[in-house]
Design a protein around this motif. Structure first.
Motif, PDB file in Angstrom:
ATOM      1  N   HIS A  44       0.919  -1.122   0.129  1.00 12.38           N
ATOM      2  CA  HIS A  44      -0.044   0.158  -0.032  1.00 12.38           C
ATOM      3  C   HIS A  44       0.805   1.141  -0.044  1.00 12.38           C
ATOM      4  O   HIS A  44       1.878   1.244   0.643  1.00 12.38           O
ATOM      5  CB  HIS A  44      -1.057   0.087   1.110  1.00 12.38           C
ATOM      6  CG  HIS A  44      -1.736  -1.007   1.413  1.00 12.38           C
ATOM      7  ND1 HIS A  44      -2.965  -1.039   0.961  1.00 12.38           N
ATOM      8  CD2 HIS A  44      -1.649  -2.242   2.064  1.00 12.38           C
ATOM      9  CE1 HIS A  44      -3.505  -2.478   1.215  1.00 12.38           C
ATOM     10  NE2 HIS A  44      -2.729  -3.059   1.777  1.00 12.38           N
ATOM     11  N   ARG A  45       0.754   2.114  -0.875  1.00 12.52           N
ATOM     12  CA  ARG A  45       1.534   3.501  -0.883  1.00 12.52           C
ATOM     13  C   ARG A  45       0.732   4.575  -0.502  1.00 12.52           C
ATOM     14  O   ARG A  45      -0.714   4.777  -0.682  1.00 12.52           O
ATOM     15  CB  ARG A  45       1.602   3.629  -2.322  1.00 12.52           C
ATOM     16  CG  ARG A  45       2.847   2.743  -2.754  1.00 12.52           C
ATOM     17  CD  ARG A  45       3.287   2.947  -4.222  1.00 12.52           C
ATOM     18  NE  ARG A  45       4.268   2.244  -4.631  1.00 12.52           N
ATOM     19  CZ  ARG A  45       4.070   0.768  -4.840  1.00 12.52           C
ATOM     20  NH1 ARG A  45       3.005   0.335  -4.939  1.00 12.52           N
ATOM     21  NH2 ARG A  45       5.011  -0.036  -5.429  1.00 12.52           N
ATOM     22  N   TRP A  46       1.050   5.341   0.686  1.00 12.05           N
ATOM     23  CA  TRP A  46       0.597   6.489   1.129  1.00 12.05           C
ATOM     24  C   TRP A  46       1.575   7.648   1.524  1.00 12.05           C
ATOM     25  O   TRP A  46       2.785   7.602   0.841  1.00 12.05           O
ATOM     26  CB  TRP A  46       0.063   6.275   2.686  1.00 12.05           C
ATOM     27  CG  TRP A  46      -0.653   5.146   2.979  1.00 12.05           C
ATOM     28  CD1 TRP A  46      -1.637   4.516   2.207  1.00 12.05           C
ATOM     29  CD2 TRP A  46      -0.167   3.974   3.876  1.00 12.05           C
ATOM     30  NE1 TRP A  46      -2.115   3.419   2.430  1.00 12.05           N
ATOM     31  CE2 TRP A  46      -1.732   2.987   3.716  1.00 12.05           C
ATOM     32  CE3 TRP A  46       0.427   3.697   4.895  1.00 12.05           C
ATOM     33  CZ2 TRP A  46      -1.871   1.831   4.538  1.00 12.05           C
ATOM     34  CZ3 TRP A  46       0.084   2.475   5.762  1.00 12.05           C
ATOM     35  CH2 TRP A  46      -0.893   1.642   5.341  1.00 12.05           C
ATOM     36  N   ARG A  47       1.105   8.608   1.947  1.00 12.89           N
ATOM     37  CA  ARG A  47       2.260   9.739   1.969  1.00 12.89           C
ATOM     38  C   ARG A  47       2.050  10.418   3.493  1.00 12.89           C
ATOM     39  O   ARG A  47       1.078  10.221   4.283  1.00 12.89           O
ATOM     40  CB  ARG A  47       2.241  10.893   1.237  1.00 12.89           C
ATOM     41  CG  ARG A  47       0.752  11.723   1.065  1.00 12.89           C
ATOM     42  CD  ARG A  47       0.686  12.562   0.108  1.00 12.89           C
ATOM     43  NE  ARG A  47      -0.550  13.620   0.522  1.00 12.89           N
ATOM     44  CZ  ARG A  47      -0.633  14.382   1.345  1.00 12.89           C
ATOM     45  NH1 ARG A  47       0.299  14.861   2.091  1.00 12.89           N
ATOM     46  NH2 ARG A  47      -1.610  14.968   1.541  1.00 12.89           N
ATOM     47  N   LEU A  48       3.044  11.015   4.188  1.00 11.44           N
ATOM     48  CA  LEU A  48       2.782  11.578   5.266  1.00 11.44           C
ATOM     49  C   LEU A  48       2.621  13.310   4.953  1.00 11.44           C
ATOM     50  O   LEU A  48       2.763  13.588   3.886  1.00 11.44           O
ATOM     51  CB  LEU A  48       4.163  11.747   6.246  1.00 11.44           C
ATOM     52  CG  LEU A  48       4.482  10.223   6.659  1.00 11.44           C
ATOM     53  CD1 LEU A  48       5.735  10.041   7.505  1.00 11.44           C
ATOM     54  CD2 LEU A  48       3.296   9.861   7.616  1.00 11.44           C
ATOM     55  N   ALA A  49       2.074  13.854   6.055  1.00 15.11           N
ATOM     56  CA  ALA A  49       1.773  15.389   5.933  1.00 15.11           C
ATOM     57  C   ALA A  49       3.130  16.138   5.486  1.00 15.11           C
ATOM     58  O   ALA A  49       2.891  16.979   4.643  1.00 15.11           O
ATOM     59  CB  ALA A  49       1.239  15.850   7.076  1.00 15.11           C
ATOM     60  N   ASP A  50       4.172  15.855   5.799  1.00 18.38           N
ATOM     61  CA  ASP A  50       5.672  16.372   5.338  1.00 18.38           C
ATOM     62  C   ASP A  50       6.107  15.927   4.066  1.00 18.38           C
ATOM     63  O   ASP A  50       7.037  16.289   3.713  1.00 18.38           O
ATOM     64  CB  ASP A  50       6.549  16.350   6.582  1.00 18.38           C
ATOM     65  CG  ASP A  50       7.205  14.886   6.480  1.00 18.38           C
ATOM     66  OD1 ASP A  50       6.452  13.881   6.118  1.00 18.38           O
ATOM     67  OD2 ASP A  50       7.953  14.769   7.563  1.00 18.38           O
ATOM     68  N   GLN A  51       5.415  15.110   3.224  1.00 15.70           N
ATOM     69  CA  GLN A  51       5.855  14.810   2.128  1.00 15.70           C
ATOM     70  C   GLN A  51       4.956  15.446   0.886  1.00 15.70           C
ATOM     71  O   GLN A  51       3.803  15.804   1.368  1.00 15.70           O
ATOM     72  CB  GLN A  51       5.642  13.056   1.812  1.00 15.70           C
ATOM     73  CG  GLN A  51       6.506  12.380   2.657  1.00 15.70           C
ATOM     74  CD  GLN A  51       6.555  10.946   2.828  1.00 15.70           C
ATOM     75  OE1 GLN A  51       5.474  10.291   2.676  1.00 15.70           O
ATOM     76  NE2 GLN A  51       7.573  10.143   2.584  1.00 15.70           N
ATOM     77  N   PRO A  52       5.343  15.451  -0.235  1.00 14.61           N
ATOM     78  CA  PRO A  52       4.628  16.016  -1.390  1.00 14.61           C
ATOM     79  C   PRO A  52       3.119  15.760  -1.641  1.00 14.61           C
ATOM     80  O   PRO A  52       2.825  14.428  -1.458  1.00 14.61           O
ATOM     81  CB  PRO A  52       5.568  15.558  -2.546  1.00 14.61           C
ATOM     82  CG  PRO A  52       6.830  15.156  -1.984  1.00 14.61           C
ATOM     83  CD  PRO A  52       6.538  14.742  -0.835  1.00 14.61           C
ATOM     84  N   ALA A  53       2.395  16.723  -1.484  1.00 17.33           N
ATOM     85  CA  ALA A  53       0.957  16.199  -1.851  1.00 17.33           C
ATOM     86  C   ALA A  53       0.539  15.346  -3.223  1.00 17.33           C
ATOM     87  O   ALA A  53       1.322  15.887  -4.049  1.00 17.33           O
ATOM     88  CB  ALA A  53      -0.095  17.492  -1.845  1.00 17.33           C
ATOM     89  N   SER A  54      -0.338  14.627  -2.916  1.00 16.96           N
ATOM     90  CA  SER A  54      -0.575  13.931  -4.251  1.00 16.96           C
ATOM     91  C   SER A  54      -1.960  13.336  -4.269  1.00 16.96           C
ATOM     92  O   SER A  54      -2.435  12.935  -3.047  1.00 16.96           O
ATOM     93  CB  SER A  54       0.262  12.424  -4.261  1.00 16.96           C
ATOM     94  OG  SER A  54      -0.269  11.589  -4.933  1.00 16.96           O
TER      95      SER A  54
END
Length: 161
Positions: A44-54
């Motif tokens: 599963h791929r996610w992001r954190l708030a401090d990573q680029p918005a997607s």
């Protein structure tokens, strides 16, 4: 940027090789511009708030330690523990642990607070909640598929509480 592991289980004394194989196959990895939750069968791929918005990647905003008391034996050892990754709205993203790794005798040792230190340092809180029913869990964490917590809750008699 090299990958770094943010979350993975520790092996407590007494955990069998079979249980360890399942627990150790799961890890949350920081890949620089996104996270990958590798559960041994899928990614599963996610992001954190401090990573680029997607628009394609949901944000990992929290980890909930869900205590599921047994209707038969409401004791420490009778309680099952499910860790779930959640979105900003509290929605279900994935389960961290599964199967026999839900036994509290393992979860408290395999997933102590320090396992989550990397996520907490990045602004992702780890909270604890106790559910009285499966319906309550669904209200708190919408989007949970009919596996994981739902199967556990049904087996423990909470499906229609």
């Amino acid at each position: 940027m090299a990958e770094s592991v943010l979350v993975t289980a520790l092996r407590p004394d007494g955990m069998s090789d079979g249980v360890w194989a399942k627990a150790s196959a799961r890890s949350l990895v920081d890949c620089g511009d996104h996270l990958e939750w590798r559960d041994g069968s899928s990614v599963h791929r996610w992001r954190l708030a401090d990573q680029p918005a997607s628009a394609e990647l949901p944000e990992l905003a929290g980890v909930s330690k869900v205590l599921v008391p047994s209707p038969i034996q409401d004791t420490y050892i009778g309680t099952r523990v499910e860790f779930v990754f959640t979105s900003p709205s509290g929605g279900f993203l994935a389960s961290l642990n599964g199967g026999v790794t839900r036994d509290r005798k393992y979860t408290d040792k395999a997933y102590p607070d320090e396992v989550f230190a990397g996520l907490v340092a990045r602004g992702v809180p780890v909270t604890e909640e106790r559910i009285a029913s499966y319906r309550e869990f669904r209200r708190r964490h919408p989007g949970e598929p009919s596996t994981g917590v739902s199967g556990l809750a049904r087996r423990l008699g909470y499906a229609w509480s």
